[in-house]
Design an enzyme around this catalytic site. Structure first.
Site, PDB file in Angstrom:
ATOM      1  N   LYS A  29       0.831  -1.209   0.000  1.00 23.17           N
ATOM      2  CA  LYS A  29       0.000   0.000   0.000  1.00 23.17           C
ATOM      3  C   LYS A  29       0.863   1.255   0.000  1.00 23.17           C
ATOM      4  O   LYS A  29       0.607   2.192  -0.752  1.00 23.17           O
ATOM      5  CB  LYS A  29      -0.914  -0.039   1.238  1.00 23.17           C
ATOM      6  CG  LYS A  29      -1.853   1.123   1.347  1.00 23.17           C
ATOM      7  CD  LYS A  29      -3.065   0.768   2.189  1.00 23.17           C
ATOM      8  CE  LYS A  29      -2.803   0.818   3.674  1.00 23.17           C
ATOM      9  NZ  LYS A  29      -2.672   2.188   4.208  1.00 23.17           N
ATOM     10  N   ASP A 322       2.418  -0.859  12.007  1.00 23.68           N
ATOM     11  CA  ASP A 322       1.110  -1.315  11.519  1.00 23.68           C
ATOM     12  C   ASP A 322       0.795  -2.759  11.936  1.00 23.68           C
ATOM     13  O   ASP A 322      -0.301  -3.250  11.671  1.00 23.68           O
ATOM     14  CB  ASP A 322       1.049  -1.198   9.991  1.00 23.68           C
ATOM     15  CG  ASP A 322       1.001   0.260   9.551  1.00 23.68           C
ATOM     16  OD1 ASP A 322       0.610   1.118  10.362  1.00 23.68           O
ATOM     17  OD2 ASP A 322       1.368   0.540   8.394  1.00 23.68           O
TER      18      ASP A 322
HETATM   19  C1  S3P Z   1       2.725   4.985   6.139  1.00 23.31           C
HETATM   20  C2  S3P Z   1       3.346   5.388   7.292  1.00 23.31           C
HETATM   21  C3  S3P Z   1       2.912   4.993   8.647  1.00 23.31           C
HETATM   22  C4  S3P Z   1       1.975   3.796   8.605  1.00 23.31           C
HETATM   23  C5  S3P Z   1       0.918   3.946   7.539  1.00 23.31           C
HETATM   24  C6  S3P Z   1       1.570   4.073   6.169  1.00 23.31           C
HETATM   25  C7  S3P Z   1       3.245   5.444   4.836  1.00 23.31           C
HETATM   26  O1  S3P Z   1       2.224   6.086   9.244  1.00 23.31           O
HETATM   27  O2  S3P Z   1       1.381   3.607   9.862  1.00 23.31           O
HETATM   28  O3  S3P Z   1       0.063   2.827   7.541  1.00 23.31           O
HETATM   29  O4  S3P Z   1       2.880   4.866   3.793  1.00 23.31           O
HETATM   30  O5  S3P Z   1       4.041   6.400   4.834  1.00 23.31           O
HETATM   31  P1  S3P Z   1       3.034   7.262  10.022  1.00 23.31           P
HETATM   32  O6  S3P Z   1       3.830   8.008   9.042  1.00 23.31           O
HETATM   33  O7  S3P Z   1       1.942   8.108  10.614  1.00 23.31           O
HETATM   34  O8  S3P Z   1       3.855   6.579  11.061  1.00 23.31           O
END
Ligand code: S3P
Length: 443
Positions: A29, A322
């Site tokens: 993702k 996550d």
């Molecule tokens: C993500 C960063 C993380 C993660 C999220 C996806 C990303 O969040 O928890 O599911 O794709 O950069 P944070 O940047 O808030 O830690």
């Protein structure tokens, strides 16, 4: 933003199925969001295979299309993105709907502040509850003109000339780091981000693959020199480690067979769970290790293991951020105490994942000691099947399904349509491996 009314979905789980066999998980993702955004900013045509087609990434795709970017599949099923260059996006005609996707809204805030037109970034009621000052404040230091709504979305952006800054992030967040680097593409002078911990580095890797000058010093200071242009991408998106995590934990806890998950991204900024599970006694093998377009990829092989509790703190937390809902289920089955510290970020995800997971797992009979920045679980614990609520949070709903696999009697997870936000095919994948799980229409 308008919400479409769609029928609710429930997941029903019955314990007892032994898992074995080989599977794949959908595309990563985080990498998919970045491919859609950076492909749109490249000069020329990007070709992306294996892009995640799920609720969150569809939101990003629709936003990029609303900004004038043509994105269509070719005959082979690859997605072709007609890049418009760093300054070529079109003014949108309406507010841009990021749905539930925190990554979309925060990264796009970085992109849109440096464009020459006004835009509004918005999303679902759930997204409107999430904190946005963490990106808005440093972007303002770069010269961005952004009005937030009491620190949250909608974000009203007026295009501005940006200047590079050096910014020390108070929390390790890849979304904040990425927003600043994306704004830095259009800034005068370099943009440097100093991280307190190793947040995922997909943006840096992709920018480098596109020809940008990204320097990394001491593993915690990332500096981008604004490029003239970005080369288009030719990319195969690896399977999402965060989706594979649910299959891995199910394989470790249920039944006796061996489960192989092919083609999973194993970027070390993402795989804290592998280190944690190894320290809990799991035997997970990485085979067929290779590099795919700048990202490490491997097949993961796991089988049932007796786990013991462990302490999780420090850098492992951000590398596992996550995966904590899934890890809670492993902790409930492990012998001894599992304690997580320094994970207050879990409280500002799609839901407050500490509170929501603890509340729902209690319905299955679990005892969880909630802490402001983590939790303590003493295992092993016996779970009893019940009706639990997925809270419209994909990772909560999937973790509860794993709990259902281990409970005595059947478990129903309501409000589980959200699984489609990141892992379409989750139920089918576990079912094909032997789990007794199915999806039914809710009331
Ligand atoms: C993500 C960063 C993380 C993660 C999220 C996806 C990303 O969040 O928890 O599911 O794709 O950069 P944070 O940047 O808030 O830690």
């Amino acid at each position: 933003m308008t919400q479409t009314l769609t029928q609710s979905i429930q997941v029903q789980v019955t314990p007892g199925g032994a898992l074995s066999g080989t599977c794949r998980v959908p595309g990563d993702k985080s990498i998919s969001h970045r491919a859609l955004i950076l492909g749109a900013l490249a000069d020329g045509e990007s070709v992306v295979r294996g892009l995640l087609d799920a609720g969150d990434t569809r939101a990003t795709r629709h936003v990029m299309q609303a900004l004038g970017v043509t994105i269509e599949p070719d005959d082979s099923g690859a997605l072709v993105i007609q890049g418009r260059g760093l300054a070529g996006l079109h003014p949108p005609k309406a507010p841009l709907d990021c749905g539930h996707a925190g990554t979309a809204i925060r990264l796009l805030a970085g992109v849109l502040t440096g464009q020459s037109f006004a835009s509004v970034l918005d999303g679902s009621a759930q997204l409107r509850r999430r904190p946005m000052r963490r990106v808005v404040d440093p972007l303002r230091q770069m010269g961005a003109q952004i009005a937030d709504t009491d620190g949250r979305a909608p974000l009203r952006i007026t295009g501005a000339l940006l200047r590079g800054i050096a910014y020390r992030m108070p929390v390790a967040s890849a979304q904040v780091k990425s927003a600043l680097l994306l704004a830095g593409l259009r800034a005068s002078g370099p943009t440097a981000v100093i991280e307190p911990g190793p947040a995922r580095d997909h943006t840096e890797r992709m920018l480098r693959a596109m020809g940008a000058d990204v320097e990394i010093a001491d593993a915690c200071c990332v500096t981008l020199i604004p490029p003239e242009r970005l080369r288009p991408l030719d990319l195969r998106v690896p399977g999402d480690f965060s989706s594979a995590a649910f299959v891995l934990v199910a394989a470790l806890l249920a039944g006796s067979g061996e489960v192989t998950i092919e083609g999973v991204g194993v970027n070390p900024t993402r795989t804290g769970l592998l280190d944690i599970l190894a320290s809990m006694g799991a035997d997970i093998r990485l085979t067929n290790e290779r590099d795919v377009a700048g990202e490490p990829v491997a097949d993961l092989v796991a089988c049932r293991a007796a786990l013991r509790g462990t302490l999780i703190e420090g850098d492992r937390v951000v590398r596992t951020i996550d995966e904590f809902p899934a890890l809670m289920i492993a902790a409930l089955q492990a012998e001894g105490v599992t304690e997580v510290r320094g994970a207050a970020e879990l409280r500002v995800k799609e839901t407050d994942r500490i509170a929501v997971m603890a509340a729902e797992l209690r319905k299955l009979g679990a005892a969880i000691d909630e802490r402001p920045d983590g939790f303590v679980i003493a295992g092993p614990q016996r779970l009893t099947g019940a009706v639990v609520d997925g809270h419209d949070d994909h990772r909560v709903a999937m973790a509860l399904a794993l709990a259902g696999l281990l409970a005595d009697g059947p478990t129903t997870i309501t409000d589980a349509r959200c699984i489609e936000d990141s892992f379409p095919g989750f139920v089918e994948t576990l079912h094909a491996l032997g789990a007794r799980i199915e999806e039914v229409a809710g009331e």
